[in-house]
Design a protein around this motif. Structure first.
Motif, PDB file in Angstrom:
ATOM      1  N   ARG A  37       0.812  -1.222   0.000  1.00 35.71           N
ATOM      2  CA  ARG A  37       0.000   0.000   0.000  1.00 35.71           C
ATOM      3  C   ARG A  37       0.844   1.269   0.000  1.00 35.71           C
ATOM      4  N   ILE A  38       2.077   1.110   0.496  1.00 42.45           N
ATOM      5  CA  ILE A  38       2.964   2.280   0.534  1.00 42.45           C
ATOM      6  C   ILE A  38       3.140   2.886  -0.850  1.00 42.45           C
ATOM      7  N   ALA A  39       3.146   2.017  -1.855  1.00 38.60           N
ATOM      8  CA  ALA A  39       3.421   2.495  -3.213  1.00 38.60           C
ATOM      9  C   ALA A  39       2.147   2.779  -4.005  1.00 38.60           C
ATOM     10  N   ARG A  40       1.047   3.009  -3.305  1.00 42.06           N
ATOM     11  CA  ARG A  40      -0.199   3.361  -3.993  1.00 42.06           C
ATOM     12  C   ARG A  40      -0.033   4.587  -4.879  1.00 42.06           C
ATOM     13  N   LEU A  41      -0.861   4.632  -5.912  1.00 43.89           N
ATOM     14  CA  LEU A  41      -0.873   5.832  -6.745  1.00 43.89           C
ATOM     15  C   LEU A  41      -1.765   6.893  -6.089  1.00 43.89           C
ATOM     16  N   PHE A 241      12.259  21.817 -12.555  1.00 42.49           N
ATOM     17  CA  PHE A 241      11.010  21.056 -12.628  1.00 42.49           C
ATOM     18  C   PHE A 241      10.109  21.505 -11.483  1.00 42.49           C
ATOM     19  N   ASP A 242       9.792  22.782 -11.505  1.00 45.50           N
ATOM     20  CA  ASP A 242       9.077  23.304 -10.341  1.00 45.50           C
ATOM     21  C   ASP A 242       7.751  23.968 -10.681  1.00 45.50           C
ATOM     22  N   GLY A 243       7.188  23.558 -11.818  1.00 37.96           N
ATOM     23  CA  GLY A 243       5.844  24.059 -12.117  1.00 37.96           C
ATOM     24  C   GLY A 243       4.851  23.422 -11.150  1.00 37.96           C
ATOM     25  N   GLU A 244       3.655  23.994 -11.108  1.00 38.88           N
ATOM     26  CA  GLU A 244       2.658  23.450 -10.174  1.00 38.88           C
ATOM     27  C   GLU A 244       2.355  21.979 -10.457  1.00 38.88           C
ATOM     28  N   LEU A 245       2.359  21.619 -11.736  1.00 36.35           N
ATOM     29  CA  LEU A 245       2.074  20.214 -12.044  1.00 36.35           C
ATOM     30  C   LEU A 245       3.211  19.317 -11.575  1.00 36.35           C
ATOM     31  N   ASN A 246       4.437  19.818 -11.644  1.00 39.71           N
ATOM     32  CA  ASN A 246       5.578  19.017 -11.178  1.00 39.71           C
ATOM     33  C   ASN A 246       5.506  18.770  -9.680  1.00 39.71           C
ATOM     34  N   ILE A 247       5.312  19.855  -8.968  1.00 36.93           N
ATOM     35  CA  ILE A 247       5.382  19.704  -7.514  1.00 36.93           C
ATOM     36  C   ILE A 247       4.165  18.971  -6.938  1.00 36.93           C
ATOM     37  N   ALA A 248       3.079  18.972  -7.708  1.00 37.19           N
ATOM     38  CA  ALA A 248       1.879  18.276  -7.214  1.00 37.19           C
ATOM     39  C   ALA A 248       1.958  16.769  -7.457  1.00 37.19           C
ATOM     40  N   ASN A 249       3.032  16.329  -8.070  1.00 36.65           N
ATOM     41  CA  ASN A 249       3.185  14.900  -8.346  1.00 36.65           C
ATOM     42  C   ASN A 249       2.962  14.082  -7.072  1.00 36.65           C
ATOM     43  N   ARG A 250       2.286  12.977  -7.192  1.00 35.19           N
ATOM     44  CA  ARG A 250       1.927  12.047  -6.107  1.00 35.19           C
ATOM     45  C   ARG A 250       0.701  12.500  -5.321  1.00 35.19           C
ATOM     46  N   GLY A 251       0.302  13.729  -5.521  1.00 24.51           N
ATOM     47  CA  GLY A 251      -0.795  14.245  -4.696  1.00 24.51           C
ATOM     48  C   GLY A 251      -1.902  14.849  -5.533  1.00 24.51           C
TER      49      GLY A 251
END
Ligand SMILES: Nc1ncnc2c1ncn2[C@@H]1O[C@H](COP(=O)(O)OP(=O)(O)OP(=O)(O)O)[C@@H](O)[C@H]1O
Ligand SMILES: [Mg+2]
Ligand SMILES: [Zn+2]
Ligand SMILES: [Zn+2]
Length: 633
Positions: A37-41, A241-251
């Motif tokens: 579960r740790i590696a959930r998307l 790689f600091d656009g909003e889409l980049n930093i929102a990765n995983r969330g």
């Protein structure tokens, strides 16, 4: 107190330490092996977060998600659809590749829903069940499992049941090669906690001027501080790689008013949702795993749907309507929540003030029904679970089906709170009652530019409706306080009446309890009670004899007659008491000076209102004055 803060600081430090896990990829893989579960998307993590908070459903009733239940009231169907989206997406079904678009009227809770998801993730990733790990130093804090080459992934899935999706980002690929000599197992991994402020796992994009807004805000751009050194734009060290889409990765990524942005932005969103890739500068596509959620109003959405050019994007959207709440009791809870968050806690809100304002707001959102005899007010009560003559709760479903757009228009909770606030900030106001609230709501309508003339007219009528309902409540409220000692008064009045009736029927006299004087039966007293239920002069003897017969037949069975023993007499006694009340209340509004007895009763009523019914002395006196004016009309 001092001790407490030290303990809290220690706990906080312990917590930080617990969260500061770091190790190699090999260590991480072991963790995932034990708990995949740790590696959930991203979608699955959010779904678990919501479900872990608890779900209740009683019988066939609407499911309720505890995750939202402290802050959002009366919009369960919309919340349920949102959870359903996460449910399917968690199973990696196709809907995962769609953008969640919340559509609803202003101030209907769309932003609150998204904010709750964001704040929820910040908390959840601190908890054990929501732990997230990332490659240390990755600007997109990416999933470390990306280090496993494609060739091996099939075996990992078969052997451990661990699903792996996505590619290393250009930065990590570069570092794997140059810093780690290709040894994936040695790559540093750390636990991370999502934080909007720290731009980790949670992104927000607010559209500004479409012409000048730069796409790098969402996808990152050239790093001017390093580009000189590394020489070329295609070197990942020369790119941020600091656009909003980049930093929102995983969330989660919130795209505010998505439909207002420039097409270039929509195109990037389209690629992200469709292929889970961000198209960035000179690099090929960069994998990203995040929930994209946006909100819009109905008008914008309609023009978006009408636009041919947007067809591809329309296909990639899951639309959830978020209409206003339609239940008065829930609306009151919304106001209570908002007032608690405001600086108005020191002001007294009189009983029924919020309820009356809520009635107006909900009425403004309802559509008239075609059902015979169904007024807007009846509909409002049925929706709130009250019983209404001639209708059953089953009718509620029909009513809902009949009005599909219901709740997409009307007065917002925000408007109501703003109006209450403006009534409250006036100097010397220590308390606000239902009438003050309605007055302020009415006063604001004129300033509301978006309200047209017909609309204005309609809303004024609805304020009238809410007020009429309140008038009834106010009268009942005073009666309740007045008849606090009701049983006592009723008993005294009854005994008095019966003594007189007995004397009348037996042609005897009554003895005055104090002077012991012999008196004729008090015809005035008896008639004042009998007239309450329409007993005419000719009928009085029959009625009085009937009462005596009832008394003796009860007595034969060893029972005593009380004021509830005879239905009609009971009604007469109650009516008489209320009529007396009317006189007392009237005096409070007239210039007449009450006599000592009346004054005592008025003070009793005020005390009762304050002690038992939640009034302060201001609104209690105000209520009496108001009811007095109603009764003397
Ligand atoms: N059903 C509800 N339950 C609880 N609070 C609500 C509800 N609807 C609105 N509110 C409250 O009203 C305020 C306005 O809501 P919010 O900003 O979330 O609306 P919105 O739909 O994003 O509006 P806008 O279209 O203007 O952006 C918030 O404080 C929110 O908490
Ligand atoms: Mg909003
Ligand atoms: Zn990376
Ligand atoms: Zn008060």
């Amino acid at each position: 107190m001092g001790l407490d803060i030290i303990r809290r600081l220690e706990e906080y430090r312990a917590d930080e330490k617990r969260l500061a896990w770091s190790g190699t990829f090999a260590d991480y893989f072991e963790l995932v092996r034990q708990d995949p579960r740790i590696a959930r998307l991203a979608h699955a993590r959010i779904f678990d977060m919501i479900v872990d908070a608890g779900v209740t459903s009683e019988g066939s009733e609407q499911r309720r998600h505890e995750f939202f239940s402290d802050e959002l009231f009366g919009i369960d169907p919309a919340l349920d659809q949102i959870v359903e989206y996460f449910h399917s997406a968690a199973q990696r079904l196709e809907v995962r590749k769609r953008i969640l678009l919340l559509m609803g009227p202003v101030g209907g809770g769309k932003s609150t829903i998204v904010a709750m998801l964001k704040r929820g993730l910040e908390r959840y990733t601190r908890a054990d069940g929501g732990a997230v790990y990332a490659i240390a130093g990755c600007p997109m804090h990416e999933e470390p499992l990306h280090l496993i080459p494609h060739e091996l992934r099939g075996d990992v899935e078969k052997e451990y049941g661990i699903y792996i999706e996505g590619e290393l980002c250009p930065r990590c690929r570069y570092r794997l090669e140059h810093d780690y000599d290709g040894r994936a197992e040695a790559v540093r991994v750390e636990r991370i906690v999502f934080s909007e402020k720290a731009r980790r796992g949670i992104g927000t994009f607010t559209p500004s001027d479409p012409k000048s807004q730069d796409i790098s805000e969402i996808v990152g751009g050239i790093d001017l501080s390093t580009i000189g050194e590394v020489g070329t734009e295609s070197d990942p060290r020369g790119y941020r790689f600091d656009g909003e889409l980049n930093i929102a990765n995983r969330g989660i990524m919130e795209f505010i008013e998505m439909l207002k942005v420039d097409e270039r932005f929509l195109y990037v969103l389209l690629t992200l949702s469709q292929e889970q890739n961000i198209k960035t500068g000179r690099f090929s596509l960069i994998y990203a795993d995040e929930v994209v959620v946006s909100h819009t109003n109905e008008h914008e959405y309609q023009s978006f749907v009408g636009n041919k050019k947007s067809e591809a994007l329309q296909d990639r959207i899951i639309l959830v309507k978020v209409p206003y709440n339609l239940q008065v009791s829930k609306e009151v809870r919304i106001y209570e929540k908002l007032l608690k968050q405001s600086n108005l806690q020191n002001v007294h809100i009189a009983p029924h003030a919020l309820h009356t304002a809520a009635m107006f707001a909900v009425l403004s959102r309802l559509e008239p029904s075609k059902k015979a005899g169904m007024s807007l007010m009846k509909k409002l009560k049925l929706y709130d679970g009250e019983s209404v003559d001639g209708f059953t709760p089953k009718d509620v479903r029909d009513l809902r089906d009949e009005a599909v757009r219901e709740g997409m228009d009307g007065i917002s909770p925000r408007y109501v709170i703003n109006r209450l606030s403006s009534a409250l900030v006036k100097e010397d106001v220590t308390c606000i009652n239902a009438i003050d609230a309605l007055r302020s709501l009415r006063g604001g309508l004129g300033q509301h530019t978006s309200i047209g003339r017909d609309q204005h007219e309609r809303l004024l009528n609805l304020i009238g409706e809410a007020r009429r309902d309140y008038d009834e409540i106010a009268k009942r409220e005073v009666q309740r306080a007045f008849v606090y000692a009701f049983d006592e008064s009723a008993k005294t009045l009854l005994d008095n009446y019966l003594d007189n009736v007995e004397a009348f029927c037996n042609k005897t006299k009554i003895k005055d309890p104090i002077t012991e004087e012999e008196l004729e039966p008090d015809e005035n007293l008896m008639r004042s009670i009998e007239e309450q239920i329409g007993i005419v002069e000719n009928g009085k003897r029959a009625f009085r004899e009937e009462i005596l017969i009832r008394i003796s037949s009860l007595a034969r069975r060893g029972q005593t007659f009380d004021y509830t023993s005879h239905e009609r007499l009971k009604e007469a006694i109650e009516k008489k008491l209320f009529a007396d009340l009317r006189d007392v209340v009237k005096i409070t509004t007239s210039s007449k000076t009450p006599d000592a007895d009346q004054l005592r009763r008025i003070n009793d009523v005020v005390d009762r209102l304050i002690q038992d019914q939640g009034y302060c002395s201001v609104c209690a006196n105000e209520l009496l004055r108001y009811v007095g004016s109603l009764l003397s009309r």
